[in-house]
Structure formats: structure tokens, C-alpha cells
Design a protein around this motif. Structure first.
Motif, mmCIF file in Angstrom:
data_model
loop_
_atom_site.group_PDB
_atom_site.id
_atom_site.type_symbol
_atom_site.label_atom_id
_atom_site.label_comp_id
_atom_site.label_asym_id
_atom_site.label_seq_id
_atom_site.Cartn_x
_atom_site.Cartn_y
_atom_site.Cartn_z
ATOM 1 N N ALA A 5 11.371 5.738 8.508
ATOM 2 C CA ALA A 5 11.980 4.500 8.002
ATOM 3 C C ALA A 5 13.015 4.858 6.932
ATOM 4 C CB ALA A 5 10.908 3.599 7.401
ATOM 5 N N ASP A 6 14.077 4.045 6.849
ATOM 6 C CA ASP A 6 15.120 4.322 5.857
ATOM 7 C C ASP A 6 14.944 3.470 4.606
ATOM 8 O OD1 ASP A 6 17.097 6.139 7.329
ATOM 9 O OD2 ASP A 6 16.708 4.552 8.779
ATOM 10 N N GLY A 7 14.140 2.426 4.713
ATOM 11 C CA GLY A 7 13.913 1.567 3.551
ATOM 12 C C GLY A 7 12.655 0.751 3.762
ATOM 13 N N TYR A 8 12.168 0.150 2.663
ATOM 14 C CA TYR A 8 10.905 -0.570 2.743
ATOM 15 C C TYR A 8 10.978 -1.805 1.843
ATOM 16 C CZ TYR A 8 6.124 -0.088 4.392
ATOM 17 O OH TYR A 8 4.950 -0.235 5.085
ATOM 18 N N LEU A 9 10.617 -2.937 2.374
ATOM 19 C CA LEU A 9 10.615 -4.165 1.584
ATOM 20 C C LEU A 9 9.223 -4.771 1.611
ATOM 21 C CD1 LEU A 9 13.915 -5.740 2.904
ATOM 22 C CD2 LEU A 9 13.461 -5.247 0.511
ATOM 23 N N ILE A 10 8.727 -5.159 0.426
ATOM 24 C CA ILE A 10 7.385 -5.744 0.365
ATOM 25 C C ILE A 10 7.503 -7.255 0.244
ATOM 26 C CG2 ILE A 10 5.250 -5.857 -0.988
ATOM 27 C CD1 ILE A 10 6.018 -2.855 -1.732
ATOM 28 N N LYS A 11 6.901 -7.950 1.198
ATOM 29 C CA LYS A 11 6.961 -9.417 1.215
ATOM 30 C C LYS A 11 6.012 -9.986 0.156
ATOM 31 C CE LYS A 11 7.907 -10.161 6.106
ATOM 32 N NZ LYS A 11 7.314 -10.704 7.328
ATOM 33 N N PRO A 12 6.345 -11.051 -0.535
ATOM 34 C CA PRO A 12 7.629 -11.745 -0.463
ATOM 35 C C PRO A 12 8.695 -10.983 -1.251
ATOM 36 C CG PRO A 12 6.162 -12.842 -2.026
ATOM 37 C CD PRO A 12 5.391 -11.710 -1.446
ATOM 38 N N PHE A 13 9.917 -10.929 -0.708
ATOM 39 C CA PHE A 13 10.975 -10.205 -1.399
ATOM 40 C C PHE A 13 12.176 -11.120 -1.650
ATOM 41 C CE2 PHE A 13 11.275 -9.179 3.157
ATOM 42 C CZ PHE A 13 12.531 -9.680 3.452
ATOM 43 N N ASN A 14 12.987 -10.703 -2.589
ATOM 44 C CA ASN A 14 14.174 -11.475 -2.945
ATOM 45 C C ASN A 14 15.242 -11.260 -1.863
ATOM 46 O OD1 ASN A 14 16.547 -12.464 -4.217
ATOM 47 N ND2 ASN A 14 15.559 -12.161 -6.196
ATOM 48 N N LEU A 15 15.807 -12.362 -1.385
ATOM 49 C CA LEU A 15 16.816 -12.225 -0.317
ATOM 50 C C LEU A 15 18.040 -11.441 -0.790
ATOM 51 C CD1 LEU A 15 16.803 -15.652 1.527
ATOM 52 C CD2 LEU A 15 16.212 -13.438 2.475
ATOM 53 N N ARG A 16 18.330 -11.540 -2.096
ATOM 54 C CA ARG A 16 19.472 -10.772 -2.612
ATOM 55 C C ARG A 16 19.187 -9.283 -2.559
ATOM 56 N NH1 ARG A 16 20.939 -13.039 -8.191
ATOM 57 N NH2 ARG A 16 22.266 -11.216 -8.262
ATOM 58 N N LEU A 17 17.912 -8.925 -2.801
ATOM 59 C CA LEU A 17 17.523 -7.513 -2.703
ATOM 60 C C LEU A 17 17.681 -7.036 -1.260
ATOM 61 C CD1 LEU A 17 16.014 -4.961 -3.875
ATOM 62 C CD2 LEU A 17 13.929 -6.031 -3.071
ATOM 63 N N PHE A 18 17.270 -7.905 -0.330
ATOM 64 C CA PHE A 18 17.407 -7.581 1.094
ATOM 65 C C PHE A 18 18.880 -7.361 1.447
ATOM 66 C CE2 PHE A 18 18.352 -9.562 5.265
ATOM 67 C CZ PHE A 18 17.793 -8.594 6.078
ATOM 68 N N SER A 43 0.843 -1.192 0.000
ATOM 69 C CA SER A 43 0.000 0.000 0.000
ATOM 70 C C SER A 43 0.884 1.250 0.000
ATOM 71 C CB SER A 43 -0.902 -0.037 1.235
ATOM 72 O OG SER A 43 -1.168 1.253 1.682
ATOM 73 N N GLU A 44 0.610 2.103 -0.974
ATOM 74 C CA GLU A 44 1.397 3.330 -1.118
ATOM 75 C C GLU A 44 1.258 4.188 0.138
ATOM 76 O OE1 GLU A 44 0.774 6.782 -4.089
ATOM 77 O OE2 GLU A 44 1.451 5.061 -5.247
ATOM 78 N N GLU A 45 0.037 4.179 0.687
ATOM 79 C CA GLU A 45 -0.234 5.015 1.862
ATOM 80 C C GLU A 45 0.616 4.565 3.056
ATOM 81 O OE1 GLU A 45 -4.166 6.301 4.312
ATOM 82 O OE2 GLU A 45 -4.417 5.637 2.258
ATOM 83 N N ASP A 46 0.671 3.231 3.265
ATOM 84 C CA ASP A 46 1.462 2.682 4.372
ATOM 85 C C ASP A 46 2.941 3.013 4.204
ATOM 86 O OD1 ASP A 46 -0.800 1.651 5.400
ATOM 87 O OD2 ASP A 46 -0.393 -0.441 4.867
ATOM 88 N N MET A 47 3.401 2.906 2.941
ATOM 89 C CA MET A 47 4.819 3.178 2.682
ATOM 90 C C MET A 47 5.140 4.647 2.952
ATOM 91 S SD MET A 47 5.520 1.001 -0.737
ATOM 92 C CE MET A 47 7.146 1.532 -1.098
ATOM 93 N N THR A 48 4.257 5.512 2.474
ATOM 94 C CA THR A 48 4.473 6.948 2.691
ATOM 95 C C THR A 48 4.517 7.235 4.178
ATOM 96 O OG1 THR A 48 3.155 7.282 0.715
ATOM 97 C CG2 THR A 48 3.623 9.236 2.014
ATOM 98 N N TYR A 49 3.568 6.632 4.908
ATOM 99 C CA TYR A 49 3.485 6.867 6.346
ATOM 100 C C TYR A 49 4.771 6.400 7.044
ATOM 101 C CZ TYR A 49 1.748 6.787 11.092
ATOM 102 O OH TYR A 49 1.597 7.003 12.438
ATOM 103 N N ALA A 50 5.259 5.214 6.611
ATOM 104 C CA ALA A 50 6.482 4.679 7.232
ATOM 105 C C ALA A 50 7.672 5.592 6.950
ATOM 106 C CB ALA A 50 6.750 3.267 6.717
ATOM 107 N N TYR A 51 7.790 6.055 5.699
ATOM 108 C CA TYR A 51 8.912 6.953 5.371
ATOM 109 C C TYR A 51 8.785 8.263 6.138
ATOM 110 C CZ TYR A 51 10.963 4.094 1.679
ATOM 111 O OH TYR A 51 11.601 3.101 1.001
ATOM 112 N N GLU A 52 7.553 8.771 6.226
ATOM 113 C CA GLU A 52 7.357 10.017 6.971
ATOM 114 C C GLU A 52 7.686 9.840 8.452
ATOM 115 O OE1 GLU A 52 3.941 12.112 4.182
ATOM 116 O OE2 GLU A 52 3.340 11.113 6.033
ATOM 117 N N SER A 53 7.490 8.610 8.938
ATOM 118 C CA SER A 53 7.768 8.356 10.355
ATOM 119 C C SER A 53 9.238 8.058 10.611
ATOM 120 C CB SER A 53 6.938 7.177 10.851
ATOM 121 O OG SER A 53 5.591 7.387 10.575
#
Lengths: 274, 325
Positions: A248-261, A236-246
Motif C-alpha cells: 500500500a502507498d498510503g493509509y487512512l483511518i476512518k473517520p478521516f478528514n476529506l481535506r486530508l484525503f 491497528s498498527e499491525e494491520d497498517m504494517t501488514y498493508a504497507y508490507e503488502s
């Protein structure tokens, strides 16, 4: 900038350069940054001519100094690495003829001015090339970084823990701990130290939510030591925006690639030594 | 009054005690067996979770030691695979799980598929879908001939869609009519793009429940390329289809074209007029006011209320801004 009476960059001598060197080195190390020392030898021109050319090229934050050789000048480039030094010398070489230079990155407290200058002088004498990049005096000092993984799934916590444990992070020693909920993490006392702290956290956690934990960490007086990577299942774009505004330095959406992590974690850790 | 001999009462009570005692013993035994199973699964996880990490990341190959030897270890392996499949993607992890499951877990699930216990069969079907066990397709097809519950049938459809997406709708269109709307929506969401396109193309041949579900999914996907298709469905004689189409168009979040609004307001069905009134919130203020004046005396109270709420919103400064945007 150290201006002289003419308003241009002054050329520092002993013992002032020793004092400035120690000060800049301490600043660079405290901020986990790199400083570069460049030694330039121009046999075809006088020391004052070299100094004059350098004065037109250096930034206001750079420091010019002289050595015990008449045909030599040194420059300290704070907040710079070997790449910046190379660009600086490229600009200098466009304008001057026969010069030789040595470059040394300074990121270790044991690097001494006098010994470094002597090493660089013998490298200039020894090497044929115009620019010599010196090997560092010693390896970058290893820094302990605390890592906390917060996820309700114990198996996935272990997966992330193992991925972090096998990560190749030069000059950084990771101390990984995992937590199943936000409250146990905040009450563990694990956050109470001056170490840099990477927090990898799911947004939904039992007992105390991930976003709550994010707020709590960011409201601490030394919140700058925390690098926070959020994980979520909701794209959710809204959740991501809220997390960055609060904070957060980065955001990963599950399921994600471990190499990306791993790449994200490495990138965030590299920023510690920017 | 009927007289009951004391001995009969005594034997009755004794029988009850006996049944109670047998049940208690059974419960304790079952619990003990469950605990032993859990301990075994935990010990497997403790022993092997690091090795599984190496295997699934392709650092080493799966050794014989990782192959589960019984149900407890199978449960542990399932847990590990679940943790990876739900949280991690790419890097061939799914393929490695699929390969291992096809070779080493298939015998367990083959046995479970033949079980008389419904939950065992269902669990096996779920795992076949989750782990993508292609080697069990033959066993799953044999299951199709048996008498199955609705849940099992749905799971069979999901497996069929996963392994044989081509021609899925031609094979199953007639059988999918028994699905619930929720299941139909789930199926449409899981369809690969080309199968979904085929399904849209054969909309007219689908059972009503599938048609309703498909319209909802089109709205949720917010694919503007489908607007023309949805608009054509407004000619349907089924008011339920027309209502759902309007709801799907509203979900697109765009300024609804006038021709659609006109059709909604001219409809004898109050739900369509209501949805039309709701769409006015994305129409410029002056045009919305024109429609609002037309609908102010609508026979439906809900439509009148929606129009009234729109007028209130437009009078507020934020409302004016929103409509202008």
C-alpha cells in the motif's frame, strides 16, 4: 557524462547535441520527469573560460553544449526542475562576474532544441535581470489517470467520487469509477490498461477482501502503475504494517478528514510528475 | 363424543379463510407501501446527494429543497448523514449536520419521541445522539419521567453525557447501577477526559457493576498513570475487584512490579494466583523461575498448568529471547 580526452565534461556541438537532447527529452517524458536547459552568456570572458568554470560545477549526468555564439554555453540538467537550475546558477554566480542566464523547463514533447535556444537568446538580450525563467513552450501534456474507489457503502463511495471529481489536479485528468466489492473490480477489466491507476480501497470488502485485492494488484506484472491508498476503520498498527508490507502507498483511518484525503491523493498524483 | 354441526365447521373454516385473506391483503399493502417509500428515498438520494456534498463541505448553503417532506425523505437524509458521520471527520461537517438537524429534522423526532411504538422512540433517541440535536433536550427530559425500558434509559444517559457532561456522574451515579457491564464500559469509553477522571475519583461510591466496568476500561486504556490507583484497589475485600485489577494490570503489557506479583501469589483466590502466574511471562527468566518453583505445587490445576507452560516457553530459544526482551 560525456567526457573528453582530459577526462572532464566535453562540450557538445551540433549535430551531437541535437541527438543527446532528443534522447534525454524522451527519457524525461517517459519517466514523467522534468529536464532543464540553461543558457549562460558571459560577455566578460572567453567561451573556453566559461566552459572551464562550468566543467567544475556540472554533475556527471549533466550535458554541456555550445551554441552559435562564442560567449554562450548551454547546460542540460536531466532529472531537474527550475529550483535545481536556480541552485546551479547561484553556485555559478558566486564564482563569476558579469553573466546572464535563461532557464527553460522541458516537459512537453513539442519542445525543440533550436527554437528553444533562439527564444532563450532573445530573452537574454531583452531582459535586464541576470536570470530569466522562461515560460514553458506549452502546458504540461494532460495525462489520464484511472481512479477506482472501492467501498461497501454506496453513499460514501459517491462522496469520495465527488471529492475526487472536484479535485484540482493540473496536467492530470481523473477517470473515476466506483465499486462495491473487490471481485467486481478485478473482473471489470478496468485494471487492464497501461494508464496510471489510483486505487482508493477499504480493507474490508464483500466477496473479495481489500487486502486480497491489494495482493492481486501487486502480483500483476505491471503493478508499478498502481498507486494504492487503503482505508480502514480499525486503528491497528499491525494491520497498517501488514498493508504497507503488502504494497500500500498510503493509509487512512476512518473517520478521516476529506481535506486530508484530497491532500494525500494530490500528493500521490504529484509523484507521477516528480 | 361431542357432535359439531357441519355449519359451525363451515363457518369456522370460512372465518379462517377470511382472516388469512385479510392478512394477505395487509402484507401486500405493507410491502407496497414499503417499496414506494424506498423508491421515494432513492429518488431523493439521486436528486440531492451531490447537493448534500456541496452543503456539508460548506460550498453552498442548504436550500429548502433539501428539507425532507415525509418519512421516506427523512430516511434518505438519515442515510446521508450516517454515511458522513461514520466515515468523515472534521471540516465542520458534524456541525453542519447538527445545525440542519436541529432546525429541520427536530419536528419529525419530536413526534417520534411521543410515539407509543418503542422502536420509533428508540430510533428517535439514537438519531438525537448521532446528530447532536440539542433543540430536543427538553423533550428528552420530559421522557425521563415516563416508564421506560432499560435500552431507552441507557440511551437517555448517553444523550445526557453528550449534552451535559459537567456533573454527569453526580446527577446519575445512583441511577447507573442498573446498567449492564457492557453498557457501563461503553459509557466510560464515551466520557470526556474530565468526566472520566471524576468517575475514577468517586470509585468507592459507584455500584459494583460500574466499578467492574471502570477497572476493565482502565486496563484497555493502558494508562500507566493509573497503575498506582489500580494497585490500591488490590486492598479491596471484593475478590472480583482484585481479579479484575490484576487483569487490567496484565493488559498494560508491562513487567508487573514484584509487590503486585507477591500479593497475587499470596491470595487464597485461585484466579488471582492464576493471573499472577500469567504475568510471569514478562518477568526476567531467573526471577520467573523463583516464583515458578514457589507455585509449582499450587492446589489449583490451572495455576500449575500456567507455571508448567511458562517453564516450557522458557526452555525454548524464542521464549528465552522474549523474556530477556
Amino acid at each position: 557524462m560525456v567526457p573528453n580526452k582530459a577526462g572532464t565534461q566535453a562540450v557538445l556541438k551540433e549535430p551531437y547535441i541535437q541527438y543527446v537532447f532528443d534522447l534525454l527529452k524522451a527519457n524525461a517524458l517517459r519517466g514523467r520527469r522534468v529536464m532543464v536547459m540553461v543558457l549562460i552568456r558571459a560577455e566578460s570572458e572567453t567561451a573556453s573560460e566559461t566552459a572551464f568554470r562550468l566543467q567544475s560545477l556540472v554533475r556527471s549526468t549533466d550535458v554541456l553544449f555550445e551554441t552559435d555564439r562564442q560567449d554562450e554555453r548551454g547546460v542540460l540538467l536531466p532529472m531537474s526542475g527550475a529550483d535545481e537550475a536556480r541552485s546551479f546558477l547561484n553556485r555559478l554566480f558566486r564564482e563569476t562576474g558579469e553573466i546572464k542566464a535563461a532557464v527553460l523547463e522541458i516537459f512537453h514533447p513539442d519542445t525543440e532544441l533550436r527554437a528553444s535556444i533562439e527564444d532563450m537568446q532573445s530573452a537574454i538580450d531583452r531582459e535586464e535581470g541576470a536570470i530569466t525563467f522562461m515560460a514553458p513552450v506549452s502546458q504540461r501534456p494532460e495525462e489520464e489517470v484511472k481512479v477506482s474507489v472501492l467501498d461497501p457503502d454506496p453513499l460514501f463511495r459517491d462522496v469520495l467520487g465527488m471529492a475526487l471529481g472536484q479535485l484540482d489536479t493540473p496536467a492530470v485528468r481523473l477517470e473515476v469509477k466506483t465499486f462495491g466489492d473487490g471481485r467486481s473490480f478485478l473482473q471489470s477489466g478496468w485494471t487492464a490498461s497501461a494508464h496510471s491507476h489510483l486505487v482508493v480501497m477499504n480493507d474490508l470488502l464483500p466477496r473479495q477482501n481489500g487486502l486480497d485485492v491489494l495482493h492481486t494488484l501487486r502480483s500483476l506484472p505491471n503493478d508499478g502503475k498502481f498507486t494504492i491508498l487503503m482505508m480502514t476503520r480499525r486503528n491497528s498498527e499491525e494491520d497498517m504494517t501488514y498493508a504497507y508490507e503488502s504494497g500500500a502507498d498510503g493509509y487512512l483511518i476512518k473517520p478521516f478528514n476529506l481535506r486530508l484525503f484530497e491532500a494525500q491523493v494530490k500528493r500521490l498524483l504529484t509523484r507521477l510528475w516528480s | 363424543m361431542i357432535g359439531v354441526p357441519v355449519t359451525a365447521v363451515f363457518f369456522g373454516v370460512m372465518l379462517l379463510f377470511l382472516v388469512l385473506a385479510v392478512m394477505t391483503v395487509y402484507l401486500f399493502a405493507a410491502r407496497d407501501s414499503q417499496e414506494r417509500k424506498m423508491k421515494k428515498a432513492d429518488s431523493y438520494l439521486l436528486r440531492n446527494s451531490k447537493r448534500w456534498y456541496q452543503v456539508l463541505r460548506g460550498i453552498e448553503t442548504a436550500s429548502q429543497e433539501l428539507v425532507p417532506s415525509d418519512e421516506a425523505e427523512l430516511a434518505a437524509v438519515e442515510e446521508i448523514f450516517r454515511a458522513y458521520l461514520t466515515n468523515v471527520s472534521g471540516d465542520k461537517i458534524k456541525e453542519r449536520i447538527q445545525e440542519f438537524a436541529d432546525v429541520h429534522l427536530a419536528p419529525f423526532y419530536r413526534k417520534k419521541l411521543k410515539s407509543r411504538n418503542w422502536s420509533e422512540r428508540m430510533n428517535a433517541l439514537y438519531r438525537i445522539e448521532d446528530f447532536g440535536m440539542e433543540s430536543l433536550i427538553g423533550d428528552v427530559r420530559r421522557l425521563e419521567r415516563k416508564k421506560l425500558t432499560a435500552d431507552e434509559r441507557f440511551q437517555l444517559h448517553l444523550i445526557d453525557l453528550q449534552f451535559r457532561p459537567d456533573g454527569f456522574m453526580e446527577r446519575n451515579a445512583t441511577r447507573l447501577g442498573d446498567l449492564s457491564e457492557y453498557e457501563a464500559r461503553q459509557l466510560f469509553f464515551l466520557m470526556p477526559e474530565h468526566v472520566f477522571n471524576e468517575t475514577v475519583a468517586m470509585f468507592g461510591k459507584l455500584a459494583p457493576v460500574l466499578q467492574y466496568g471502570l477497572i476493565e476500561v482502565l486496563g484497555m486504556r493502558q494508562d500507566l498513570m493509573r497503575l498506582r490507583f489500580l494497585e490500591e484497589l488490590l486492598d479491596s475485600s471484593d475478590p472480583e475487584i482484585r481479579i479484575r485489577v490484576l487483569r487490567a494490570i496484565d493488559a498494560f503489557g508491562i513487567r508487573t512490579p514484584d509487590r503486585i506479583l507477591e500479593r497475587a501469589f499470596d491470595s487464597p483466590v485461585w484466579e488471582e494466583r492464576f493471573l499472577g502466574a500469567r504475568m510471569l511471562r514478562r518477568v526476567p527468566a531467573d526471577e520467573a523461575a523463583r516464583y515458578a518453583s514457589r507455585m509449582r505445587d499450587d492446589p489449583s490445576w490451572l495455576v500449575r498448568e500456567e507455571i508448567r507452560a511458562l517453564s516450557v516457553r522458557q526452555r525454548s530459544p524464542e521464549g528465552k529471547m522474549a523474556v530477556l526482551r
